[in-house]
Scaffold this motif. Structure first.
Motif, PDB file in Angstrom:
ATOM      1  N   PRO A  84       3.892 -27.812 -10.194  1.00 63.81           N
ATOM      2  CA  PRO A  84       4.302 -27.756  -8.786  1.00 63.81           C
ATOM      3  C   PRO A  84       4.896 -26.415  -8.382  1.00 63.81           C
ATOM      4  O   PRO A  84       4.620 -25.915  -7.281  1.00 63.81           O
ATOM      5  N   ASP A  85       5.680 -25.787  -9.250  1.00 67.00           N
ATOM      6  CA  ASP A  85       6.278 -24.501  -8.875  1.00 67.00           C
ATOM      7  C   ASP A  85       5.213 -23.421  -8.729  1.00 67.00           C
ATOM      8  O   ASP A  85       5.272 -22.581  -7.829  1.00 67.00           O
ATOM      9  N   ARG A  86       4.189 -23.448  -9.578  1.00 68.83           N
ATOM     10  CA  ARG A  86       3.099 -22.476  -9.479  1.00 68.83           C
ATOM     11  C   ARG A  86       2.294 -22.696  -8.200  1.00 68.83           C
ATOM     12  O   ARG A  86       1.957 -21.747  -7.486  1.00 68.83           O
ATOM     13  N   LEU A  87       1.982 -23.960  -7.905  1.00 67.94           N
ATOM     14  CA  LEU A  87       1.210 -24.252  -6.694  1.00 67.94           C
ATOM     15  C   LEU A  87       2.010 -23.899  -5.434  1.00 67.94           C
ATOM     16  O   LEU A  87       1.442 -23.414  -4.453  1.00 67.94           O
ATOM     17  N   ARG A  88       3.313 -24.144  -5.472  1.00 63.11           N
ATOM     18  CA  ARG A  88       4.162 -23.791  -4.336  1.00 63.11           C
ATOM     19  C   ARG A  88       4.149 -22.281  -4.123  1.00 63.11           C
ATOM     20  O   ARG A  88       4.046 -21.791  -2.985  1.00 63.11           O
ATOM     21  N   ALA A  89       4.229 -21.529  -5.229  1.00 62.45           N
ATOM     22  CA  ALA A  89       4.213 -20.058  -5.126  1.00 62.45           C
ATOM     23  C   ALA A  89       2.859 -19.573  -4.605  1.00 62.45           C
ATOM     24  O   ALA A  89       2.798 -18.652  -3.780  1.00 62.45           O
ATOM     25  N   LEU A  90       1.759 -20.173  -5.057  1.00 64.16           N
ATOM     26  CA  LEU A  90       0.435 -19.781  -4.560  1.00 64.16           C
ATOM     27  C   LEU A  90       0.266 -20.109  -3.082  1.00 64.16           C
ATOM     28  O   LEU A  90      -0.326 -19.330  -2.326  1.00 64.16           O
ATOM     29  N   ALA A  91       0.776 -21.267  -2.659  1.00 61.00           N
ATOM     30  CA  ALA A  91       0.686 -21.634  -1.246  1.00 61.00           C
ATOM     31  C   ALA A  91       1.494 -20.669  -0.391  1.00 61.00           C
ATOM     32  O   ALA A  91       1.063 -20.272   0.694  1.00 61.00           O
ATOM     33  N   ALA A  92       2.665 -20.273  -0.878  1.00 57.68           N
ATOM     34  CA  ALA A  92       3.483 -19.315  -0.132  1.00 57.68           C
ATOM     35  C   ALA A  92       2.820 -17.945  -0.097  1.00 57.68           C
ATOM     36  O   ALA A  92       2.839 -17.262   0.929  1.00 57.68           O
ATOM     37  N   LEU A  93       2.202 -17.542  -1.198  1.00 53.59           N
ATOM     38  CA  LEU A  93       1.553 -16.236  -1.274  1.00 53.59           C
ATOM     39  C   LEU A  93       0.352 -16.156  -0.337  1.00 53.59           C
ATOM     40  O   LEU A  93       0.092 -15.111   0.271  1.00 53.59           O
ATOM     41  N   ASN A  94      -0.364 -17.245  -0.204  1.00 56.63           N
ATOM     42  CA  ASN A  94      -1.585 -17.257   0.616  1.00 56.63           C
ATOM     43  C   ASN A  94      -1.398 -18.019   1.930  1.00 56.63           C
ATOM     44  O   ASN A  94      -2.347 -18.571   2.475  1.00 56.63           O
ATOM     45  N   PHE A  95      -0.171 -18.036   2.447  1.00 55.99           N
ATOM     46  CA  PHE A  95       0.098 -18.811   3.651  1.00 55.99           C
ATOM     47  C   PHE A  95      -0.716 -18.312   4.845  1.00 55.99           C
ATOM     48  O   PHE A  95      -1.218 -19.103   5.636  1.00 55.99           O
ATOM     49  N   GLU A  96      -0.872 -16.994   4.982  1.00 57.59           N
ATOM     50  CA  GLU A  96      -1.593 -16.455   6.132  1.00 57.59           C
ATOM     51  C   GLU A  96      -3.057 -16.899   6.122  1.00 57.59           C
ATOM     52  O   GLU A  96      -3.644 -17.174   7.165  1.00 57.59           O
ATOM     53  N   LYS A  97      -3.676 -16.928   4.944  1.00 53.94           N
ATOM     54  CA  LYS A  97      -5.087 -17.318   4.839  1.00 53.94           C
ATOM     55  C   LYS A  97      -5.272 -18.822   4.966  1.00 53.94           C
ATOM     56  O   LYS A  97      -6.172 -19.295   5.663  1.00 53.94           O
ATOM     57  N   LEU A  98      -4.437 -19.589   4.268  1.00 50.40           N
ATOM     58  CA  LEU A  98      -4.657 -21.020   4.153  1.00 50.40           C
ATOM     59  C   LEU A  98      -3.888 -21.843   5.174  1.00 50.40           C
ATOM     60  O   LEU A  98      -4.354 -22.895   5.606  1.00 50.40           O
ATOM     61  N   GLY A  99      -2.709 -21.406   5.524  1.00 57.98           N
ATOM     62  CA  GLY A  99      -1.883 -22.151   6.466  1.00 57.98           C
ATOM     63  C   GLY A  99      -1.409 -23.489   5.912  1.00 57.98           C
ATOM     64  O   GLY A  99      -1.255 -24.453   6.651  1.00 57.98           O
ATOM     65  N   LEU A 100      -1.175 -23.564   4.612  1.00 59.34           N
ATOM     66  CA  LEU A 100      -0.731 -24.808   3.990  1.00 59.34           C
ATOM     67  C   LEU A 100       0.753 -25.016   4.232  1.00 59.34           C
ATOM     68  O   LEU A 100       1.555 -24.101   4.117  1.00 59.34           O
ATOM     69  N   LEU A 101       1.117 -26.233   4.567  1.00 57.34           N
ATOM     70  CA  LEU A 101       2.514 -26.593   4.774  1.00 57.34           C
ATOM     71  C   LEU A 101       2.887 -27.696   3.807  1.00 57.34           C
ATOM     72  O   LEU A 101       2.034 -28.483   3.396  1.00 57.34           O
TER      73      LEU A 101
END
Length: 110
Positions: free
Chosen positions: A61-78
């Protein structure tokens, strides 16, 4: 007469010996195939264990959270919150077509 019976019995013994010889080698071949398949199963089980460990490592979960934060502009994951879910009465179903609803009998029989 004894000679004929002796020859028939000798032929039967030779036939049975030939059959036993063939069965012996078929059995050895089958056992070798079983050993090979068992080795392959063991190898594949080891690979599966490694793949499961890699999957668990990559889905931390911590890795996925970091990836989602890193790619927030592209993916827009919340992050998921209870507000993201709706109730069944909020689902907009398409209107029923009156032609199709009259063509199907309500009793379920033709």
């Amino acid at each position: 007469m004894r000679v004929i019976i002796g020859l028939v019995l000798g032929g039967m013994v030779l036939g049975l010996a030939f059959w036993a010889y063939q069965e012996n080698y078929r059995t050895r071949q089958a056992l070798a195939e079983v050993r090979q398949i068992q080795r392959e199963i063991g190898f594949l089980q080891e690979q599966l264990t490694v793949l499961r460990a890699e999957w668990a490592y990559l889905n931390r979960p911590d890795r996925l959270r970091a990836l989602a934060a890193l790619n927030f502009e592209k993916l827009g994951l919340l992050p998921m919150t209870p507000d993201h879910f709706g109730r069944l009465d909020q689902v907009a179903y398409p209107p029923q077509d009156p032609i199709l609803s009259s063509a199907v009998p309500s009793g379920g029989q033709p």
